[in-house]
Design a protein around this motif. Structure first.
Motif, short mmCIF file in Angstrom:
data_model
loop_
_atom_site.label_atom_id
_atom_site.label_comp_id
_atom_site.label_asym_id
_atom_site.label_seq_id
_atom_site.Cartn_x
_atom_site.Cartn_y
_atom_site.Cartn_z
N PRO A 49 22.96 108.00 10.25
CA PRO A 49 22.39 108.93 11.52
C PRO A 49 24.14 108.52 12.76
O PRO A 49 24.39 109.96 13.04
CB PRO A 49 21.36 106.98 12.00
CG PRO A 49 20.65 107.12 11.16
CD PRO A 49 22.15 106.76 9.82
N LEU A 50 25.42 107.90 12.02
CA LEU A 50 26.18 107.82 13.13
C LEU A 50 27.20 109.03 12.22
O LEU A 50 27.56 110.23 13.59
CB LEU A 50 27.11 106.60 13.45
CG LEU A 50 26.42 105.64 13.83
CD1 LEU A 50 27.06 104.52 13.54
CD2 LEU A 50 26.94 106.05 15.41
N PHE A 51 27.21 109.54 11.98
CA PHE A 51 27.71 110.46 10.67
C PHE A 51 27.28 111.95 11.19
O PHE A 51 27.90 112.58 11.80
CB PHE A 51 27.82 110.86 9.67
CG PHE A 51 28.82 109.74 9.00
CD1 PHE A 51 30.16 109.90 8.68
CD2 PHE A 51 28.80 108.60 7.94
CE1 PHE A 51 31.12 108.75 8.43
CE2 PHE A 51 29.44 107.91 7.12
CZ PHE A 51 30.34 107.68 7.69
N ILE A 52 26.06 111.86 11.02
CA ILE A 52 24.95 112.99 11.86
C ILE A 52 24.95 113.49 13.00
O ILE A 52 25.30 114.28 13.65
CB ILE A 52 24.06 112.96 11.43
CG1 ILE A 52 23.77 112.71 9.35
CG2 ILE A 52 22.26 114.18 11.68
CD1 ILE A 52 22.56 112.72 9.09
N MET A 53 25.51 112.52 13.95
CA MET A 53 26.04 112.52 15.80
C MET A 53 27.10 112.68 15.56
O MET A 53 27.26 113.54 16.31
CB MET A 53 25.51 110.57 16.57
CG MET A 53 24.06 110.63 16.10
SD MET A 53 23.17 109.38 17.05
CE MET A 53 23.59 109.87 19.44
N MET A 100 19.24 96.91 23.72
CA MET A 100 18.68 98.29 22.31
C MET A 100 19.25 97.69 21.28
O MET A 100 18.24 97.62 20.00
CB MET A 100 19.22 99.08 23.37
CG MET A 100 18.44 100.51 22.51
SD MET A 100 20.01 102.28 23.13
CE MET A 100 19.73 102.41 24.87
N PHE A 101 20.38 97.32 20.77
CA PHE A 101 20.93 97.08 19.41
C PHE A 101 20.03 96.40 18.67
O PHE A 101 19.62 95.94 17.69
CB PHE A 101 21.78 97.13 19.15
CG PHE A 101 22.76 96.78 17.84
CD1 PHE A 101 22.75 97.76 16.69
CD2 PHE A 101 22.57 95.41 17.10
CE1 PHE A 101 23.24 97.86 15.63
CE2 PHE A 101 22.80 95.41 15.78
CZ PHE A 101 23.07 96.36 14.69
N SER A 102 19.94 95.03 19.34
CA SER A 102 19.12 93.83 18.76
C SER A 102 17.78 94.07 18.48
O SER A 102 17.66 93.12 17.57
CB SER A 102 19.33 92.67 19.64
OG SER A 102 20.36 92.51 20.49
N ILE A 103 16.89 94.73 19.90
CA ILE A 103 15.42 95.23 19.14
C ILE A 103 15.07 95.84 17.98
O ILE A 103 14.78 95.65 17.29
CB ILE A 103 14.65 95.74 20.72
CG1 ILE A 103 14.84 94.75 22.12
CG2 ILE A 103 13.45 96.15 19.98
CD1 ILE A 103 14.26 94.68 23.11
N GLY A 104 16.54 97.05 18.12
CA GLY A 104 16.06 97.50 16.77
C GLY A 104 16.69 96.47 16.01
O GLY A 104 16.14 96.81 14.28
N MET A 156 19.35 101.33 17.33
CA MET A 156 20.59 100.68 17.07
C MET A 156 21.54 101.73 16.64
O MET A 156 22.83 101.20 17.64
CB MET A 156 20.19 100.33 15.15
CG MET A 156 20.02 99.24 15.43
SD MET A 156 20.16 97.82 13.38
CE MET A 156 18.57 99.05 12.56
N THR A 157 21.59 103.24 16.38
CA THR A 157 22.25 104.35 16.45
C THR A 157 22.76 104.63 17.62
O THR A 157 23.84 104.50 18.23
CB THR A 157 21.72 105.20 15.76
OG1 THR A 157 21.14 104.85 14.15
CG2 THR A 157 22.66 106.48 15.60
N ALA A 158 21.56 104.58 18.18
CA ALA A 158 22.22 105.10 19.64
C ALA A 158 22.87 104.26 20.60
O ALA A 158 23.92 104.35 21.17
CB ALA A 158 20.87 105.80 20.76
#
Length: 383
Positions: free
Chosen positions: A67-71, A256-260, A296-298
């Motif tokens: 997803p990071l690549f696509i963002m 946010m990352f931790s929850i994901g 996680m991506t955001a």
């Protein structure tokens, strides 16, 4: 309101250093992700608690990789400023020729390894998801012939290139709306996309026939808002930046990352505890278009966006790593199995096998791509 016709861009986009940092983070995540394959795909992952645990930890932690690549693609290319034909001519051949070359090499490798005297077990060491590889040249050539339509377990990372070409085909069309739409409309699209991120779990745990989906219709209510196009738009929206200080961003993104991560990790562990697990169930909580992976991506995107690099030397190194990024993605899977075997031979504990293997894989692959760039017409081989 009528969208203005896209015009041919005559100016080069300014170089954005934090996007180079983002690419480096993304490619490292991809390498780490695939270095978990020998753990998660092996029977040992079910019988050895340490192997299963650390395969899940590392696999969940880096799920933002693709997803990071696509963002990044959305941040750089939306809105498209070229006519569709010019855009396709520039973008698609850059990935198509290297994709074809490396796909052929991956699909011939199982036959070649066994032709020179290697065992089928050695092939599986190279390709963890191939427990029963064929030694037949005709089977290998059949796989090669199918490359325009399908990838194989030997060329596992290539699924992304099919996706990327599809996004390239879609982007000039989507771009007309992106150009004309207000930020409010774009946020509405992302809200509806957010609902679609819950559908993988709803269809698995509740019913496969939800919101109009049935045996004669695969296109439910939120189908047209679903998929990786949401990441394109999210990258475009978030790339505008914000004036929040880094500390405030960290207060938002770390939870946010931790929850994901916890949803991804706990969900994967829950699913793999089932002895009758299907392939769909195995991948369920690792699904890229799911709410936990988006979180996680955001979070990673927002945090890395705050990176500020002032050293010309480091900026140049990042630019070189970016140049080698596509080739590194295409070629790295050849080194996954051998690198993992090296960590086993070294007697490393399960917790360290993935990061050490990833360091080996990245170093070897980047060196290979760097050397290939010394050859004439290297762009046809590594992009």
């Amino acid at each position: 309101m009528t969208a203005p016709a896209p015009t041919l861009s005559t100016t080069r986009r300014p170089h954005i250093v934090w996007l180079d940092v983002m690419r480096l983070v993304a490619i490292l995540m991809v390498v780490i992700c695939h270095c978990t394959d020998p753990l998660n795909a092996s029977p040992e992952a079910r019988s050895n608690p340490d192997i299963g645990f650390w395969g899940a930890v590392w696999g969940a932690a880096v799920r933002a990789c693709v997803p990071l690549f696509i963002m990044i693609t959305g941040a750089l290319l939306l809105p498209v400023r070229q006519e569709a034909g010019a855009f396709y001519k520039k973008r698609i051949p850059r990935v198509l020729w290297p994709f074809l070359i490396w796909s052929v090499l991956f699909n011939l490798a199982p036959w070649f390894i066994q032709w020179v005297g290697g065992s089928s077990a050695l092939v599986t060491d190279f390709f963890p998801y191939a427990p029963d590889p064929s030694a037949s040249l005709s089977d290998a050539l059949r796989d090669v012939a199918m490359i325009p339509l399908a990838f194989t377990v030997y060329a596992t990372p290539m699924w992304y290139i099919y996706l990327l070409v599809g996004l390239y085909l879609y982007m000039p069309i989507f771009s007309a709306w992106v150009t004309a739409a207000s930020d409010k409309s774009k946020r509405l699209f992302l809200y509806l996309w957010g609902i679609s991120l819950l559908l993988p779990y709803a269809t698995y745990f509740i019913s496969p026939n939800l919101l109009g989906v049935c045996s004669w219709n695969g296109f439910g209510t939120f189908y047209y808002f679903a998929g990786f196009n949401g990441y394109l738009l999210l990258g475009h929206m978030l790339s505008k930046g914000n004036d929040w200080p880094t500390g405030k961003i960290a207060l938002l993104t770390v939870p946010m990352f931790s929850i994901g991560f916890l949803i991804t990790f706990k969900g994967f562990r829950f699913m793999t505890a089932d002895p009758n697990l299907t392939e769909a169930g195995f991948e369920l909580f690792f699904t890229y278009c799911s709410i936990n992976v988006v979180m996680m991506t955001a979070a990673v995107f927002l945090l890395v966006q705050k990176a500020r690099i002032h050293s010309p030397r480091i900026v140049a190194m990042l630019a070189n790593l970016t140049k080698c990024g596509l080739g590194t993605y295409l070629a790295h899977y050849f080194f996954i199995g051998p690198a993992y075997l090296a960590t086993v031979a070294l007697g490393l504990p399960a917790a360290l096998r993935v990061p050490v293997a990833a360091a080996i894989v990245f170093s070897c692959t980047w060196t290979l791509i760097f050397l290939i760039y010394k050859l004439p017409k290297a762009k046809y081989i590594v992009g």
